[in-house]
Write a protein that holds these residues in place. Structure first.
Motif, PDB file in Angstrom:
ATOM      1  N   LEU A   1       0.833  -1.204   0.000  1.00 43.12           N
ATOM      2  CA  LEU A   1       0.000   0.000   0.000  1.00 43.12           C
ATOM      3  C   LEU A   1       0.869   1.256   0.000  1.00 43.12           C
ATOM      4  O   LEU A   1       0.558   2.238  -0.694  1.00 43.12           O
ATOM      5  CB  LEU A   1      -0.930  -0.006   1.211  1.00 43.12           C
ATOM      6  N   LEU A   2       1.962   1.222   0.759  1.00 37.99           N
ATOM      7  CA  LEU A   2       2.867   2.371   0.778  1.00 37.99           C
ATOM      8  C   LEU A   2       3.513   2.571  -0.584  1.00 37.99           C
ATOM      9  O   LEU A   2       3.683   3.707  -1.055  1.00 37.99           O
ATOM     10  CB  LEU A   2       3.934   2.171   1.854  1.00 37.99           C
ATOM     11  N   ALA A   3       3.871   1.468  -1.247  1.00 40.35           N
ATOM     12  CA  ALA A   3       4.448   1.569  -2.590  1.00 40.35           C
ATOM     13  C   ALA A   3       3.440   2.155  -3.577  1.00 40.35           C
ATOM     14  O   ALA A   3       3.793   2.983  -4.425  1.00 40.35           O
ATOM     15  CB  ALA A   3       4.920   0.192  -3.055  1.00 40.35           C
ATOM     16  N   ALA A   4       2.182   1.752  -3.474  1.00 42.49           N
ATOM     17  CA  ALA A   4       1.151   2.322  -4.343  1.00 42.49           C
ATOM     18  C   ALA A   4       0.950   3.810  -4.072  1.00 42.49           C
ATOM     19  O   ALA A   4       0.751   4.608  -4.998  1.00 42.49           O
ATOM     20  CB  ALA A   4      -0.164   1.566  -4.156  1.00 42.49           C
ATOM     21  N   LEU A   5       1.030   4.198  -2.788  1.00 44.71           N
ATOM     22  CA  LEU A   5       0.902   5.609  -2.439  1.00 44.71           C
ATOM     23  C   LEU A   5       2.056   6.429  -3.014  1.00 44.71           C
ATOM     24  O   LEU A   5       1.861   7.554  -3.498  1.00 44.71           O
ATOM     25  CB  LEU A   5       0.849   5.762  -0.919  1.00 44.71           C
TER      26      LEU A   5
ATOM     27  N   VAL B   1      -1.885  -0.227  -9.362  1.00 44.65           N
ATOM     28  CA  VAL B   1      -2.881   0.151  -8.350  1.00 44.65           C
ATOM     29  C   VAL B   1      -2.873   1.662  -8.128  1.00 44.65           C
ATOM     30  O   VAL B   1      -3.932   2.308  -8.080  1.00 44.65           O
ATOM     31  CB  VAL B   1      -2.600  -0.596  -7.037  1.00 44.65           C
ATOM     32  N   GLY B   2      -1.690   2.236  -8.009  1.00 40.59           N
ATOM     33  CA  GLY B   2      -1.611   3.677  -7.812  1.00 40.59           C
ATOM     34  C   GLY B   2      -2.147   4.451  -9.001  1.00 40.59           C
ATOM     35  O   GLY B   2      -2.893   5.425  -8.834  1.00 40.59           O
ATOM     36  N   GLY B   3      -1.789   4.016 -10.209  1.00 43.64           N
ATOM     37  CA  GLY B   3      -2.269   4.709 -11.399  1.00 43.64           C
ATOM     38  C   GLY B   3      -3.763   4.584 -11.604  1.00 43.64           C
ATOM     39  O   GLY B   3      -4.434   5.558 -11.965  1.00 43.64           O
TER      40      GLY B   3
END
Length: 345
Positions: A70-74, A297-299
């Protein structure tokens, strides 16, 4: 040299140029097909590389915890927002008068296109912006040129840190010097064009000769780059690869370079295997797959916000009552002249 030989060589050059033009037009017309085929081929190559390492690959993937992902996606969202704001700066300097919300929506569409190819992402972003704000957005040539200052800053940072590629790729020590010289020369040429040329194509380079806007652009691109470096470092350690910050920088440079090819989502795994595969193909590929997944996920979260914001804006516009039309003013009767005055006339 005899005249027949010269004519033969000239004819060969003409034929080669004609073949190149035909090939180029075909690639431009079938860009999506090329991207899909290239993505499938790249995925097949990665499957062949990982053949026999499936257990190690699965083990490395399972090591990454949900909070880390989740932190990587953020961090990916931070990178996308920072780069979009940098794009906003270049368009403003080029004379565009766009609000942030439609520009951010167009940027999110560009990310969806970049899942297959970076050039497709740029085309999708510009097309979406021109369709949503045709009156406020600069013309297409200006928007295309507005990408160049951002790319110049990114290329400059990559050239300055290309020393990290010497060990993994076995490059000569003088390669980073050549990279810095080439990028510096290209950036200087772009800046000269932004000052002298008055064509709409070069209006997108206006940010390069404005010191204050140039500093802001550099800072925003730097935030986006640091966010991606931190994401790479986080994921590499999550799967058990003892990588340094310099390794994460090298992986990012490889991702950007390979991303120019039509390899699709395989760019993450390909870049990490290329840079860190000597220390373990399975773990490096797992980190690359997670980088692609968290980037996706982030995009898509960014794109989902843009879609929801567009729907909300349409709904609010429909609910807003139209302003009542002004009532026509009653025509005032013209005063009649006195009969005596009329007789004197």
């Amino acid at each position: 040299m005899s005249v027949p030989v010269q004519e033969a060589r000239a004819g060969t050059r003409v034929k080669v140029a004609a073949v190149w033009q035909v090939t180029k037009r075909w690639l431009e017309r079938h860009r999506r097909v090329v991207a899909v085929v290239g993505s499938l081929l790249a995925a097949g190559v990665m499957v062949l590389i990982l053949n026999g390492h499936r257990d190690d690959f699965s083990t490395a993937l399972s090591r990454a915890s949900v909070p880390v992902l989740l932190l990587a996606a953020l961090l990916q969202v931070v990178a996308l927002v920072s780069r979009t704001e940098a794009w906003h700066r270049t368009i403003e300097a080029a004379g565009g008068r766009l609000a942030r919300r439609p520009l951010y929506r167009a940027s999110s569409m560009g990310y969806v296109g970049s899942l297959l190819n970076a050039q497709l992402g740029t085309a999708a972003r510009i097309t979406a912006l021109r369709r949503s704000s045709p009156a406020d957005a600069p013309p297409v040539p200006t928007l295309m040129a507005a990408e160049l200052p951002i790319l110049a800053v990114e290329a400059g940072l990559a050239a300055a840190t290309s020393v990290t590629l010497i060990g993994p790729l076995g490059l000569p020590w003088w390669c980073p010097i050549i990279f810095v010289g080439l990028i510096g020369g290209l950036t200087y040429m772009l800046r000269r064009l932004s000052i002298k040329a008055a064509r709409p194509l070069w209006a997108g380079l206006a940010v390069l000769h404005r010191l204050r806007d140039g500093r802001r652009l550099f800072g925003l691109v730097l935030i986006a780059v640091f966010a991606q470096i931190a994401r790479n470092w986080l994921l590499l350690h999550a799967v058990g690869v003892n990588a340094s910050i310099f390794d994460s920088i090298a992986v990012l440079i490889a991702m950007v370079a390979i991303g120019q090819l039509p390899v699709g989502p395989s760019v993450g795994a390909g870049a990490t295997v290329l840079i860190l595969g000597s220390g373990g193909v399975a773990a490096a590929a797992a980190a690359g797959v997670l980088a692609t997944a968290t980037g996706l996920v982030g995009g898509l979260s960014f794109a989902a916000w843009a879609m929801a914001d567009r729907l909300w804006d349409r709904r609010r516009t429909r609910r807003t009552p139209a302003a009542p039309a002004p009532k026509p003013q009653a025509q005032q009767p013209q005063p009649q002249p006195h009969p005596a005055l009329a007789a004197n006339r």
